[in-house]
Design an enzyme around this catalytic site. Structure first.
Site, PDB file in Angstrom:
ATOM      1  N   ASP A  87      -1.622   4.529  -6.433  1.00 11.36           N
ATOM      2  CA  ASP A  87      -0.253   4.154  -6.011  1.00 11.36           C
ATOM      3  C   ASP A  87       0.576   5.387  -6.441  1.00 11.36           C
ATOM      4  O   ASP A  87       1.683   5.888  -6.151  1.00 11.36           O
ATOM      5  CB  ASP A  87       0.331   3.097  -6.484  1.00 11.36           C
ATOM      6  CG  ASP A  87       0.039   1.626  -5.538  1.00 11.36           C
ATOM      7  OD1 ASP A  87       0.790   1.606  -4.749  1.00 11.36           O
ATOM      8  OD2 ASP A  87      -1.098   1.167  -6.011  1.00 11.36           O
ATOM      9  N   ARG A  97      10.511  -0.611  -4.816  1.00  6.64           N
ATOM     10  CA  ARG A  97       9.158  -0.799  -5.595  1.00  6.64           C
ATOM     11  C   ARG A  97       8.955   0.689  -6.452  1.00  6.64           C
ATOM     12  O   ARG A  97       8.858   1.629  -5.660  1.00  6.64           O
ATOM     13  CB  ARG A  97       8.069  -0.978  -4.709  1.00  6.64           C
ATOM     14  CG  ARG A  97       8.155  -2.310  -3.811  1.00  6.64           C
ATOM     15  CD  ARG A  97       6.664  -2.785  -3.411  1.00  6.64           C
ATOM     16  NE  ARG A  97       5.931  -3.170  -4.403  1.00  6.64           N
ATOM     17  CZ  ARG A  97       4.740  -3.600  -4.478  1.00  6.64           C
ATOM     18  NH1 ARG A  97       4.003  -3.216  -3.306  1.00  6.64           N
ATOM     19  NH2 ARG A  97       3.979  -4.035  -5.370  1.00  6.64           N
ATOM     20  N   LYS A 150      -3.422  -1.140  -8.457  1.00  2.00           N
ATOM     21  CA  LYS A 150      -3.285  -2.299  -8.666  1.00  2.00           C
ATOM     22  C   LYS A 150      -4.029  -2.795  -9.778  1.00  2.00           C
ATOM     23  O   LYS A 150      -4.973  -2.446 -10.456  1.00  2.00           O
ATOM     24  CB  LYS A 150      -3.935  -3.102  -7.496  1.00  2.00           C
ATOM     25  CG  LYS A 150      -3.580  -4.764  -7.231  1.00  2.00           C
ATOM     26  CD  LYS A 150      -2.291  -4.986  -7.580  1.00  2.00           C
ATOM     27  CE  LYS A 150      -1.603  -4.567  -6.296  1.00  2.00           C
ATOM     28  NZ  LYS A 150      -0.001  -4.969  -6.472  1.00  2.00           N
ATOM     29  N   GLY A 165       0.978  -1.116  -0.029  1.00  2.00           N
ATOM     30  CA  GLY A 165      -0.013  -0.063  -0.044  1.00  2.00           C
ATOM     31  C   GLY A 165       0.800   1.277  -0.070  1.00  2.00           C
ATOM     32  O   GLY A 165       1.770   1.318   0.954  1.00  2.00           O
ATOM     33  N   ALA A 166       0.653   2.255  -0.979  1.00  2.00           N
ATOM     34  CA  ALA A 166       1.573   3.353  -1.156  1.00  2.00           C
ATOM     35  C   ALA A 166       1.773   3.983   0.115  1.00  2.00           C
ATOM     36  O   ALA A 166       2.849   4.323   0.418  1.00  2.00           O
ATOM     37  CB  ALA A 166       0.993   4.094  -2.232  1.00  2.00           C
TER      38      ALA A 166
END
Length: 349
Positions: free
Chosen positions: A244, A96, A255, A50-51
């Site tokens: 995100d 990421r 996502k 989760g960002a």
């Protein structure tokens, strides 16, 4: 109030402690990270995801570096401190690439480090810990703000569809998309939720359903490919997801699978909305086509849990995110207000 937490910096041990979300819903287990590599692995391996939560984890990772310098008893000069902290930030940023909150958090912590680099190690550490905790508190407050904004748009008695997990597990608390759902529920609206399972990591089935069930909010899990069928039958009245990264033109990366839901919702005339803190808006990225899409290991698709479900030798692909164009998004809820990308995205001054 939930008795679990997603990420915490433990002052006594100097460790970053993460709720291992890979083990949910079966087990609430915490992973203690005492090195930079462990924090980076926790982000990369989706112990935390989760960002906003990823950004907070990186911030606490940088605090840990300042704490370790303090514990070593060796005082580096300002230049050396900033160089070594810069290397820490670079390593965390590489874990990421799509979630902009990660680089945003690292940059904010780097600015704080520059402000206090000339101080003694204890003062550096305390200042950076204070900054990370402020970010944590601000994110939770942002979720409440956008949740209240979004809840106003949720119809009474609606069935709300969401994808992946954009709840307290993905943020500093309360959630982005699930913040909208929680706020609507708290306002007394008689809503229910369809949580798309979100292959291949099943964040919807494992995490969103777990959170909402704990809160007493009616939730039902569906396979990702059921959404269109249920929309066609009039069983969905509202869609809300997280993000995100939001590009400068209003395109949204979220996502993988989100774009498909947006196309379906627009075809059926169902409001498609996004909730994200302003830290997820990236004015340096012009459009969604400029967003780097993280490519996850193919093995994550080939396996379901410990079981291999794809014949040996058959390749798999796993782009972790997709991009939804701004003209498919009816509303974007942020802590700076409500915007309508479909009607023309205008950045606030």
């Amino acid at each position: 109030m939930n008795d679990w937490f997603v990420v915490r910096f433990e002052v006594d041990s100097g460790e970053v402690v993460l709720l291992d979300q890979r083990r949910l819903p079966g087990e609430v287990h915490y992973l203690r990270c005492g090195t930079l590599d462990q924090v980076a692995d926790g982000i990369r391996d989706m112990v935390v995801r989760g960002a906003p939560a990823i950004g907070l984890t990186a911030a606490y990772g940088m605090v840990m570096h300042a704490r370790q310098e303090l514990d070593s008893g060796e005082r580096s000069d300002a230049s050396t401190f900033l160089v070594t902290l810069g290397a820490v930030g670079k390593a965390l940023n590489a874990t990421r690439p799509t979630a902009v909150n990660l680089s945003w958090a690292v940059a904010r912590m780097a600015r704080k480090a520059s402000e206090v680099a000339s101080l003694d190690p204890k003062s550096r550490y305390q200042a950076m810990l204070g900054e990370a905790r402020a970010m944590h508190q601000e994110d939770a407050q942002a979720c409440h703000t956008m949740g209240k904004l979004g809840a106003e748009d949720v119809p009474e008695g609606a069935t709300v569809l969401t994808h992946c997990n954009a709840g307290a597990l993905a943020t500093g608390g309360y959630g982005t998309a699930l913040g909208v759902i929680r706020a609507a529920h708290e306002a007394g609206k008689n809503i229910r939720v369809l949580a798309c399972e979100t292959r291949p990591y099943l964040q919807g089935a494992r995490l969103t359903a777990w959170e909402l069930h704990q809160d007493g909010i009616p939730v039902e899990v569906i396979c990702d490919n059921m959404a269109g069928h249920l929309m066609s039958r009039g069983e969905v009245q509202f869609v809300v997801v997280g993000a995100d990264r939001v590009a400068a033109n209003g395109d949204v990366a979220n996502k993988v699978g989100t774009y498909s839901h947006a196309v379906l919702a627009n075809h059926h005339g169902i409001p498609f909305t996004v909730a994200a803190p302003w830290s997820t808006v990236d004015v340096r990225t012009a459009t969604g086509s400029d967003i780097e899409i993280e490519q996850r290991p193919p093995d994550e698709v080939a396996r379901c849990g410990d079981r291999i479900v794809v014949p040996q030798g058959v390749p798999c692909r796993h782009p972790a995110f997709d991009v939804t164009p701004a003209n498919f998004i009816d509303a974007l809820y942020t802590d700076r207000g409500r915007f309508e990308p479909k009607g023309g995205w205008v950045l606030p001054g």
